[in-house]
Design an enzyme around this catalytic site. Structure first.
Site, PDB file in Angstrom:
ATOM      1  N   GLU A  89       0.813  -1.211   0.000  1.00  0.00           N
ATOM      2  CA  GLU A  89       0.000   0.000   0.000  1.00  0.00           C
ATOM      3  C   GLU A  89       0.844   1.258   0.000  1.00  0.00           C
ATOM      4  OE1 GLU A  89      -2.078  -0.176   4.069  1.00  0.00           O
ATOM      5  OE2 GLU A  89      -1.387  -2.154   3.476  1.00  0.00           O
ATOM      6  N   CYS A 113       7.196  -5.550  15.087  1.00  0.00           N
ATOM      7  CA  CYS A 113       6.692  -4.562  16.051  1.00  0.00           C
ATOM      8  C   CYS A 113       5.231  -4.870  16.398  1.00  0.00           C
ATOM      9  CB  CYS A 113       6.808  -3.145  15.496  1.00  0.00           C
ATOM     10  SG  CYS A 113       8.501  -2.683  15.120  1.00  0.00           S
ATOM     11  N   SER A 198      12.494   6.228   7.404  1.00  0.00           N
ATOM     12  CA  SER A 198      12.190   5.852   8.781  1.00  0.00           C
ATOM     13  C   SER A 198      12.673   4.434   9.066  1.00  0.00           C
ATOM     14  CB  SER A 198      10.677   5.943   8.995  1.00  0.00           C
ATOM     15  OG  SER A 198      10.337   5.565  10.300  1.00  0.00           O
ATOM     16  N   LEU A 222      11.227   5.357  17.860  1.00  0.00           N
ATOM     17  CA  LEU A 222      11.739   5.134  19.220  1.00  0.00           C
ATOM     18  C   LEU A 222      10.678   4.448  20.078  1.00  0.00           C
ATOM     19  CD1 LEU A 222      14.381   5.723  20.702  1.00  0.00           C
ATOM     20  CD2 LEU A 222      13.406   7.899  21.443  1.00  0.00           C
ATOM     21  N   HIS A 223       9.559   5.112  20.255  1.00  0.00           N
ATOM     22  CA  HIS A 223       8.365   4.552  20.915  1.00  0.00           C
ATOM     23  C   HIS A 223       8.548   4.142  22.374  1.00  0.00           C
ATOM     24  CE1 HIS A 223       7.035   4.774  16.865  1.00  0.00           C
ATOM     25  NE2 HIS A 223       7.313   3.554  16.480  1.00  0.00           N
ATOM     26  N   ASN A 297      -2.605   4.030  15.662  1.00  0.00           N
ATOM     27  CA  ASN A 297      -3.714   3.570  14.850  1.00  0.00           C
ATOM     28  C   ASN A 297      -4.010   2.167  15.330  1.00  0.00           C
ATOM     29  OD1 ASN A 297      -5.150   4.723  12.625  1.00  0.00           O
ATOM     30  ND2 ASN A 297      -3.154   5.168  11.705  1.00  0.00           N
ATOM     31  N   CYS A 340      -0.113   1.394   8.856  1.00  0.00           N
ATOM     32  CA  CYS A 340       0.719   0.676   7.900  1.00  0.00           C
ATOM     33  C   CYS A 340       0.277  -0.769   7.795  1.00  0.00           C
ATOM     34  CB  CYS A 340       2.165   0.653   8.378  1.00  0.00           C
ATOM     35  SG  CYS A 340       2.699   2.182   9.079  1.00  0.00           S
TER      36      CYS A 340
HETATM   37  N1  SAH Z   1      10.086   0.133   9.429  1.00  0.00           N
HETATM   38  C1  SAH Z   1      10.161   1.559   9.513  1.00  0.00           C
HETATM   39  C2  SAH Z   1       9.036   2.252   8.759  1.00  0.00           C
HETATM   40  C3  SAH Z   1       7.713   1.845   9.280  1.00  0.00           C
HETATM   41  S1  SAH Z   1       6.302   2.727   9.394  1.00  0.00           S
HETATM   42  C4  SAH Z   1      10.164   1.987  10.956  1.00  0.00           C
HETATM   43  O1  SAH Z   1      10.023   1.146  11.830  1.00  0.00           O
HETATM   44  O2  SAH Z   1      10.379   3.162  11.220  1.00  0.00           O
HETATM   45  C5  SAH Z   1       6.489   4.329   9.891  1.00  0.00           C
HETATM   46  C6  SAH Z   1       6.083   4.616  11.338  1.00  0.00           C
HETATM   47  O3  SAH Z   1       4.755   4.205  11.669  1.00  0.00           O
HETATM   48  C7  SAH Z   1       6.996   3.942  12.331  1.00  0.00           C
HETATM   49  O4  SAH Z   1       7.379   4.861  13.303  1.00  0.00           O
HETATM   50  C8  SAH Z   1       6.115   2.888  12.916  1.00  0.00           C
HETATM   51  O5  SAH Z   1       6.571   2.507  14.170  1.00  0.00           O
HETATM   52  C9  SAH Z   1       4.776   3.572  12.924  1.00  0.00           C
HETATM   53  N2  SAH Z   1       3.622   2.695  13.037  1.00  0.00           N
HETATM   54  C10 SAH Z   1       3.490   1.425  12.632  1.00  0.00           C
HETATM   55  N3  SAH Z   1       2.284   0.946  12.957  1.00  0.00           N
HETATM   56  C11 SAH Z   1       1.636   1.934  13.574  1.00  0.00           C
HETATM   57  C12 SAH Z   1       0.339   2.059  14.148  1.00  0.00           C
HETATM   58  N4  SAH Z   1      -0.507   1.034  14.149  1.00  0.00           N
HETATM   59  N5  SAH Z   1      -0.010   3.238  14.688  1.00  0.00           N
HETATM   60  C13 SAH Z   1       0.859   4.275  14.701  1.00  0.00           C
HETATM   61  N6  SAH Z   1       2.086   4.226  14.182  1.00  0.00           N
HETATM   62  C14 SAH Z   1       2.484   3.064  13.637  1.00  0.00           C
END
Ligand code: SAH
Length: 353
Positions: A89, A113, A198, A222-223, A297, A340
Site C-alpha cells: 500500500e 513490532c 524511517s 523510538l516509541h 492507529n 501501515c
Molecule cells: N520500518 C520503519 C518504517 C515503518 S512505518 C520503521 O520502523 O520506522 C512508519 C512509522 O509508523 C513507524 O514509526 C512505525 O513505528 C509507525 N507505526 C506502525 N504501525 C503503527 C500504528 N498502528 N499506529 C501508529 N504508528 C504506527
C-alpha cells in the site's frame, strides 16, 4: 517474473539500448516515457519492434492499482499490485507546498513490532528499487493535471517518506539504489532533502547510510524511553540499545549536517505518562533532533490502545516545556482507514489471497 526497466539507472538503460542495436537517443525517449509512468508499450516515440523486443525481457508495466480510496480531506490510499500478484500500500498526502507520498519498501516486514499491521504475516519479499520507484511514477502520472504548468516543476509528488510497509534498512541495497534513482537529474528528480527514511533502528545500517552522504531526513522509531520497555513492543530493541541508536544519530548529524527525527507512537498505559515525558526529555535534550508524536492507529489483531487527544496534547506540552522540539502528527485520512499494512491485511483477509 520478468525483470523491470525501472530498476535501471539512466546510464544502465543507455547501455541496454545500445546493446540491443538501437541508437543512443532512444534511451532518452525510453527513460522519459518510463519516468512519466508509462508502460513500455504505451511509449509512442519508440518503434513497435523495439518495444516488443524489450517486452520479451522486461515487464511491460511493473505495477498497477488494485484499489484506491480518497479521504474527505483529500488523502489518497492505494493498494498496488506487482506483476507476481503481491500487494503493497501507499498513501498520498496533499499539502499546500506539494504532495507527499508514503512508499513501501518491502512486502510485509520481519521486524515484528507489536503495534504494526505490516508485520503480521512476516516478510514476503523485498521490493526492488524500480518497484519502489514505480509507486511514485504511477501516482505522479495520475496527478499530471495537478502540476502547475509554469516553472520547472514537472511532477506532482514533491516529497517522499519511506514509511509504508517494510523496514527500509532491511532492504538496504535496493533502497539505496531507489534513493539514487529517485533523486537523479532528468528523472523524477526529487531532492534528497525532501525524502525521509524511517527505521526501527538497525544501527550498523544507520552508520552505513550516514557514510553514503545523502542529505535525507533520518527518522528513528523510538516509541519508548528505556530498552526493556522498548523490547516489549519492538523486538529489534533486543539487538540494539537506545544509547547505540543515539550514537548512530549523532554520527549521522556529523556526517550530513542534518538534524534527525524520532517517531514516538503514543500507546495507552505503555509510554505516555509524565515519567516517560521526563525520561524522553533527559534522553534527547540539547540534541539536534525533533520528536514526532503519533497517535496509535489501533490494529484489530493487536490489543494495544491509543491515547485520547487530551493525553496526547498533555504529553506534547510536557516535551515542549522540557525544551524538546516536538509536534503531534495531524491525523489525516482517518476515514479511509489504516495504519501501515492494514489495507493489505484486510484485503487478503477478505479475498483470501
Ligand atoms: N520500518 C520503519 C518504517 C515503518 S512505518 C520503521 O520502523 O520506522 C512508519 C512509522 O509508523 C513507524 O514509526 C512505525 O513505528 C509507525 N507505526 C506502525 N504501525 C503503527 C500504528 N498502528 N499506529 C501508529 N504508528 C504506527
Amino acid at each position: 517474473m520478468k525483470k523491470i526497466l525501472q530498476d535501471l539507472s539512466y546510464a544502465e538503460l543507455e547501455e541496454k539500448v545500445l546493446s540491443l542495436g538501437e541508437k543512443k537517443f532512444r534511451a532518452k525517449q525510453l527513460y522519459e516515457g518510463l519516468m512519466q509512468g508509462k508502460a513500455i508499450t504505451a511509449i509512442t516515440s519508440l518503434s513497435k519492434a523495439f518495444k516488443e523486443r524489450l517486452c520479451e525481457e522486461y515487464e511491460d508495466a511493473p505495477i498497477r492499482i488494485k484499489e484506491k480510496y480518497v479521504s474527505l480531506d483529500g488523502t489518497e490510499k492505494y493498494l498496488f499490485e506487482y506483476a507476481d500478484g503481491n500487494l503493497v500500500e501507499g498513501v498520498l498526502m496533499k499539502y499546500k507546498y506539494g504532495y507527499t507520498q508514503c512508499v513501501s519498501t518491502q512486502i510485509g516486514c520481519r521486524m515484528g513490532c507489536k503495534f504494526c499491521a505490516s508485520t503480521l504475516g512476516g516478510l514476503v519479499r523485498n521490493l526492488t528499487s524500480g518497484e519502489i520507484l514505480s509507486q511514485i511514477l504511477l501516482v505522479n502520472a495520475l496527478h499530471k493535471e495537478d502540476v502547475p504548468k509554469q516553472g520547472a516543476q514537472t511532477r506532482a509528488v514533491t516529497n517522499v517518506v519511506l514509511m509504508g510497509s517494510g523496514e527500509p534498512l532491511d532492504n538496504y541495497d535496493e533502497v539505496l539504489k531507489f534513493l539514487k534513482n529517485v533523486t537523479a537529474d532528468g528523472g523524477v528528480c526529487i531532492s534528497a532533502r525532501n525524502i525521509s527514511l524511517s527505521t526501527c533502528g538497525i544501527v550498523p545500517k544507520m552508520y552505513r547510510l550516514a557514510d553514503e552522504g545523502i542529505p535525507l531526513n533520518l527518522t528513528v522509531s523510538l516509541h519508548a524511553t528505556d530498552d526493556e520497555s522498548r523490547a516489549r513492543t519492538m523486538p529489534i530493541a533486543k539487538a540494539y540499545k537506545i544509547s547505540e541508536i543515539l550514537k548512530a544519530c549523532e554520527y549521522y548529524f556529523k556526517k550530513t549536517g542534518r538534524r534527525y527525527y524520532f517517531e514516538y507512537t503514543l500507546i495507552e498505559g505503555e509510554n505516555c505518562d509524565e515519567e516517560h515525558a521526563r525520561a524522553l526529555i533527559d534522553l534527547l535534550k540539547g540534541k539536534p533532533c525533533h520528536v514526532n508524536l503519533i497517535r496509535l492507529n489501533e490494529v484489530k489483531e493487536r490489543t494495544l490502545k491509543s491515547t485520547d487527544d487530551k493525553a496526547a496534547y498533555r504529553f506534547l506540552g510536557m516535551l515542549e516545556k522540557g525544551g524538546l522540539s516536538a509536534t503531534l502528527r495531524r491525523q489525516i485520512g482517518v476515514d479511509i482507514g489504516g495504519a501501515c499494512g492494514q489495507l493489505r491485511a484486510s484485503y487478503i483477509e477478505k479475498n483470501g489471497v
